[in-house]
Design an enzyme around this catalytic site. Sequence first.
Site, PDB file in Angstrom:
ATOM      1  N   GLU A 176     -49.094 -39.679 -22.208  1.00  0.00           N
ATOM      2  CA  GLU A 176     -48.825 -41.051 -21.751  1.00  0.00           C
ATOM      3  C   GLU A 176     -47.550 -41.615 -22.374  1.00  0.00           C
ATOM      4  O   GLU A 176     -47.595 -42.272 -23.409  1.00  0.00           O
ATOM      5  CB  GLU A 176     -50.008 -41.976 -22.066  1.00  0.00           C
ATOM      6  CG  GLU A 176     -49.784 -43.393 -21.540  1.00  0.00           C
ATOM      7  CD  GLU A 176     -50.893 -44.379 -21.900  1.00  0.00           C
ATOM      8  OE1 GLU A 176     -50.843 -45.508 -21.392  1.00  0.00           O
ATOM      9  OE2 GLU A 176     -51.785 -44.034 -22.692  1.00  0.00           O
ATOM     10  N   LYS A 213     -50.001 -39.873 -17.683  1.00  0.00           N
ATOM     11  CA  LYS A 213     -50.342 -41.286 -17.458  1.00  0.00           C
ATOM     12  C   LYS A 213     -49.049 -42.077 -17.592  1.00  0.00           C
ATOM     13  O   LYS A 213     -48.437 -42.102 -18.662  1.00  0.00           O
ATOM     14  CB  LYS A 213     -51.404 -41.761 -18.454  1.00  0.00           C
ATOM     15  CG  LYS A 213     -51.817 -43.213 -18.222  1.00  0.00           C
ATOM     16  CD  LYS A 213     -53.067 -43.596 -19.006  1.00  0.00           C
ATOM     17  CE  LYS A 213     -53.389 -45.064 -18.785  1.00  0.00           C
ATOM     18  NZ  LYS A 213     -54.665 -45.483 -19.382  1.00  0.00           N
TER      19      LYS A 213
END
Length: 295
Positions: A176, A213
């Site tokens: 992420e 992400k």
Amino acid sequence: MNENQMKRIHTGKGFIAALDQSGGSTPKALLEYGIKENSYSNEDEMFGLVHEMRKRIIKSPAFTLEYILGAILFEDTMYRTIDNQYTPDYLWKEKNIVPFLKVDKGLTEIENGVQLMKPISNLDDLLKHAVEKNIFGTKMRSVIKEANAKGIKMLVNQQFEIGKQIVEAGLVPIIEPEVDIHSTDKEESEKLLKLEILEQLSKLDKETKVMLKLSIPTQDNFYIDLIDDPHVVRVVALSGGYSQAEAKERLGRNHGLIASFSRALSQGLTAQQTEEEFNGTISKSIKEIYEASIK
């Protein structure tokens, strides 16, 4: 690795619920849920209250496999139980929802326009416990504030280095690298970020699988080549501070990108609501986020 879980995350319809507020963000999450800071006197009580909130969300009849593929948990939640089962087991056995674990320890100060992850000193132990508790994958976050090529390269390198360690433990890492939605050069950061991610993906062994992400891109469908990369199980989007309505609207314009929202998921939920009110509110949110995820 559980192949049924892998198939569900790779091809299933739905989104990933982020229930991983950590110690730093828990007081704010509780406050939004209608629990004031004077309601608890120490960290144990605070985590107990937030687990009750998460438990209420997870046990809600609206929280089902029809809409939700996976759920990201905070470390404390992994060791807590729901109806005498550890939370990851409850999610999979009772709900058929795939459990993930947040593993990062927060962010460093801004340097070269980015915030790297702080060292994860107990990572080996944490991954061992995660495997024992039937966790499928992990999540770790770092943040890009400016379109600084050096900083973004360092940040992506760090994510993939730790990601490889997670893969070796038998888990699927959600990488992420968030781009701050308030950044003045967000679109330029996204271009640099995508180049670095593609370079890292090209170096992976054929069988290595990761997830990504990412902030919802400025340019619609900008991450389509990441979504199509054979190493990538799924690309999920964070709401990143957008309101629930704006996050859903932006997400819906990006094909193949699915949601992994926390704030947008719990928006409007309070401890004071009756079960009927609570379930009605979360049901509406879940259905709307799902609709945006399958476009």
